[in-house]
Design a protein around this motif. Structure first.
Motif, PDB file in Angstrom:
ATOM      1  N   ARG A  10     -16.624  12.428  41.307  1.00 47.81           N
ATOM      2  CA  ARG A  10     -15.332  11.748  41.332  1.00 47.81           C
ATOM      3  C   ARG A  10     -15.359  10.599  42.325  1.00 47.81           C
ATOM      4  O   ARG A  10     -15.879  10.732  43.423  1.00 47.81           O
ATOM      5  CB  ARG A  10     -14.223  12.724  41.717  1.00 47.81           C
ATOM      6  N   PHE A  11     -14.771   9.469  41.905  1.00 45.20           N
ATOM      7  CA  PHE A  11     -14.652   8.290  42.747  1.00 45.20           C
ATOM      8  C   PHE A  11     -13.187   7.901  42.841  1.00 45.20           C
ATOM      9  O   PHE A  11     -12.440   8.031  41.872  1.00 45.20           O
ATOM     10  CB  PHE A  11     -15.425   7.101  42.155  1.00 45.20           C
ATOM     11  N   GLU A  12     -12.800   7.390  44.009  1.00 45.09           N
ATOM     12  CA  GLU A  12     -11.446   6.867  44.176  1.00 45.09           C
ATOM     13  C   GLU A  12     -11.364   5.551  43.413  1.00 45.09           C
ATOM     14  O   GLU A  12     -12.194   4.671  43.585  1.00 45.09           O
ATOM     15  CB  GLU A  12     -11.168   6.652  45.660  1.00 45.09           C
ATOM     16  N   VAL A  67     -10.302   8.980  40.297  1.00 45.01           N
ATOM     17  CA  VAL A  67      -9.106   9.595  40.870  1.00 45.01           C
ATOM     18  C   VAL A  67      -8.205   8.457  41.331  1.00 45.01           C
ATOM     19  O   VAL A  67      -8.657   7.582  42.062  1.00 45.01           O
ATOM     20  CB  VAL A  67      -9.470  10.509  42.063  1.00 45.01           C
ATOM     21  N   PRO A  68      -6.937   8.431  40.882  1.00 43.05           N
ATOM     22  CA  PRO A  68      -6.045   7.353  41.316  1.00 43.05           C
ATOM     23  C   PRO A  68      -5.962   7.294  42.842  1.00 43.05           C
ATOM     24  O   PRO A  68      -5.840   8.315  43.512  1.00 43.05           O
ATOM     25  CB  PRO A  68      -4.694   7.735  40.714  1.00 43.05           C
ATOM     26  N   ALA A  69      -6.015   6.088  43.384  1.00 44.63           N
ATOM     27  CA  ALA A  69      -6.079   5.910  44.827  1.00 44.63           C
ATOM     28  C   ALA A  69      -4.783   6.194  45.586  1.00 44.63           C
ATOM     29  O   ALA A  69      -4.849   6.640  46.729  1.00 44.63           O
ATOM     30  CB  ALA A  69      -6.549   4.492  45.145  1.00 44.63           C
ATOM     31  N   PRO A  70      -3.589   5.937  45.023  1.00 42.59           N
ATOM     32  CA  PRO A  70      -2.384   6.135  45.839  1.00 42.59           C
ATOM     33  C   PRO A  70      -2.253   7.571  46.356  1.00 42.59           C
ATOM     34  O   PRO A  70      -2.518   8.531  45.636  1.00 42.59           O
ATOM     35  CB  PRO A  70      -1.238   5.813  44.887  1.00 42.59           C
ATOM     36  N   VAL A 112     -10.029  13.427  47.033  1.00 43.09           N
ATOM     37  CA  VAL A 112     -10.732  12.779  45.923  1.00 43.09           C
ATOM     38  C   VAL A 112     -11.668  13.774  45.257  1.00 43.09           C
ATOM     39  O   VAL A 112     -11.736  13.856  44.026  1.00 43.09           O
ATOM     40  CB  VAL A 112     -11.499  11.525  46.411  1.00 43.09           C
ATOM     41  N   ALA A 113     -12.379  14.568  46.042  1.00 39.28           N
ATOM     42  CA  ALA A 113     -13.299  15.559  45.478  1.00 39.28           C
ATOM     43  C   ALA A 113     -12.558  16.598  44.639  1.00 39.28           C
ATOM     44  O   ALA A 113     -13.077  17.080  43.640  1.00 39.28           O
ATOM     45  CB  ALA A 113     -14.076  16.250  46.598  1.00 39.28           C
ATOM     46  N   ALA A 114     -11.324  16.910  45.034  1.00 38.05           N
ATOM     47  CA  ALA A 114     -10.524  17.884  44.283  1.00 38.05           C
ATOM     48  C   ALA A 114      -9.767  17.238  43.137  1.00 38.05           C
ATOM     49  O   ALA A 114      -9.092  17.935  42.374  1.00 38.05           O
ATOM     50  CB  ALA A 114      -9.539  18.573  45.228  1.00 38.05           C
ATOM     51  N   GLY A 115      -9.866  15.910  42.999  1.00 35.16           N
ATOM     52  CA  GLY A 115      -9.144  15.215  41.933  1.00 35.16           C
ATOM     53  C   GLY A 115      -7.673  15.045  42.245  1.00 35.16           C
ATOM     54  O   GLY A 115      -6.870  14.824  41.353  1.00 35.16           O
TER      55      GLY A 115
END
Length: 153
Positions: A10-12, A67-70, A112-115
């Motif tokens: 997963r990436f931000e 993963v959405p950044a906000p 981020v890792a957890a989504g």
């Protein structure tokens, strides 16, 4: 290494194009701190922030998630509360709900890792077009189950 080691990466989701927009402005409204912004843009683009995601996607197709950044840096990775006051400084995160303490970047990385990210759910309406008054706590917490005395096996 990411593609070989993990089943899901997963990436931000950062909008790098918008982050590196010019600060020049217009003739009527010239930009402020244009030189500093130009230097920041140069550093961001030189680092190649989008390259690791692109390379990982190429080597592990179908196993890369955005993963959405906000709110990734404002959400508590322990209890899920989103609160601006939890971010004490650039480096410190102390949840105002559960008291969880962590480095702010580490907390965001765990989210981020957890989504966990994105926009919190809106508050429920109070009936006929009204809305409930905002409280001191975030509305993004998941509802908790009510226990009715039935044992779980």
């Amino acid at each position: 290494m990411l593609a070989r080691t993990y089943g899901l990466v997963r990436f931000e989701k950062l909008n790098i194009k918008n982050m590196t927009r010019s600060a020049k402005g217009t003739v009527e409204q010239p930009g402020r701190r244009v030189r500093q912004k130009a230097g920041l843009n140069r550093v961001i683009l030189a680092q190649g922030w989008g390259l690791p995601r692109q390379r990982t996607r190429d080597k592990a197709p179908g196993r890369v998630e955005d993963v959405p950044a906000p709110y990734t840096s404002l959400r508590c990775s322990a209890c899920g509360w989103i609160e601006k006051k939890s971010r004490k400084s650039q480096a410190d995160f102390v949840c105002v709900s559960c008291g969880f303490t962590c480095n702010a970047d580490e907390n965001a990385a765990n989210n981020v890792a957890a989504g966990q990210g994105g926009i919190p759910r809106p508050r429920r309406s109070a009936g006929a077009g009204g809305v409930t008054a905002a409280t001191g706590r975030s509305s993004a917490r998941e509802p908790q189950p009510t226990w009715v005395g039935i044992p779980l096996f």
